[in-house]
Write a protein that holds these residues in place. Sequence first.
Motif, PDB file in Angstrom:
ATOM      1  N   ASN A   1     -14.029  48.748 -14.259  1.00  0.00           N
ATOM      2  CA  ASN A   1     -13.402  49.826 -13.500  1.00  0.00           C
ATOM      3  C   ASN A   1     -13.458  49.515 -11.993  1.00  0.00           C
ATOM      4  O   ASN A   1     -13.657  50.397 -11.165  1.00  0.00           O
ATOM      5  CB  ASN A   1     -14.051  51.174 -13.829  1.00  0.00           C
ATOM      6  N   ASN A   2     -13.325  48.227 -11.682  1.00  0.00           N
ATOM      7  CA  ASN A   2     -13.360  47.699 -10.305  1.00  0.00           C
ATOM      8  C   ASN A   2     -14.683  47.937  -9.581  1.00  0.00           C
ATOM      9  O   ASN A   2     -14.734  47.908  -8.353  1.00  0.00           O
ATOM     10  CB  ASN A   2     -12.186  48.217  -9.474  1.00  0.00           C
ATOM     11  N   ASN A   3     -15.765  48.134 -10.332  1.00  0.00           N
ATOM     12  CA  ASN A   3     -17.069  48.335  -9.712  1.00  0.00           C
ATOM     13  C   ASN A   3     -17.810  47.037  -9.424  1.00  0.00           C
ATOM     14  O   ASN A   3     -18.603  46.979  -8.487  1.00  0.00           O
ATOM     15  CB  ASN A   3     -17.938  49.247 -10.573  1.00  0.00           C
TER      16      ASN A   3
ATOM     17  N   ARG B   1     -10.408  55.020 -22.383  1.00  0.00           N
ATOM     18  CA  ARG B   1     -11.571  54.148 -22.226  1.00  0.00           C
ATOM     19  C   ARG B   1     -11.139  52.697 -22.193  1.00  0.00           C
ATOM     20  O   ARG B   1     -10.214  52.296 -22.895  1.00  0.00           O
ATOM     21  CB  ARG B   1     -12.529  54.334 -23.403  1.00  0.00           C
ATOM     22  N   GLN B   2     -11.852  51.921 -21.391  1.00  0.00           N
ATOM     23  CA  GLN B   2     -11.585  50.493 -21.345  1.00  0.00           C
ATOM     24  C   GLN B   2     -12.155  49.823 -22.586  1.00  0.00           C
ATOM     25  O   GLN B   2     -13.176  50.259 -23.131  1.00  0.00           O
ATOM     26  CB  GLN B   2     -12.250  49.870 -20.120  1.00  0.00           C
TER      27      GLN B   2
END
Length: 158
Positions: A32-34, A3-4
């Motif tokens: 998450n690059n979203n 998890r981040q």
Amino acid sequence: MQRQKTTVNPSEETIKIGPLGIRFLVTGDDSNNNASVFEVLVPSGQKLAAPAHKNNDYEEILYGIEGVLTWTVDGTPIEVGPGQALCIPRGAVHRFDNLSGQDVKQLAVISPAIMGPAYFREAAEVISAAAGGPPDRVKMTEVFRRHGMTVAEAPPAR
């Protein structure tokens, strides 16, 4: 899957591009690059120093917080003020100008998070090197390309 780490306002840095200020609230590393989310501060009477451009692979959503910023999207001027939102679709040529008599603050969301703080740092270097003149088009084009954008064709000479 690890998890981040959850953080609040990961970038306390304000990136200056001439008189404009950019402060990231969420970066691609945090989402998450979203999405990238940042504040844009545009003083009264300021125009975008970078050339009109299009986003190749992401949408750009603007939300007005203070003041009115005039976005030109595919040749159409659109005023975005407090409480108003504008989605600039992929491929639309756009730029902005603060034509009002007051400072502007807008929130920008980039999805997916292809463009982030590195773009603004690199663009600031090219614009700063121009010392108040137009930025080097070749250098700016390369910065744009690295960050998922294409510089718009210059309008035909009249």
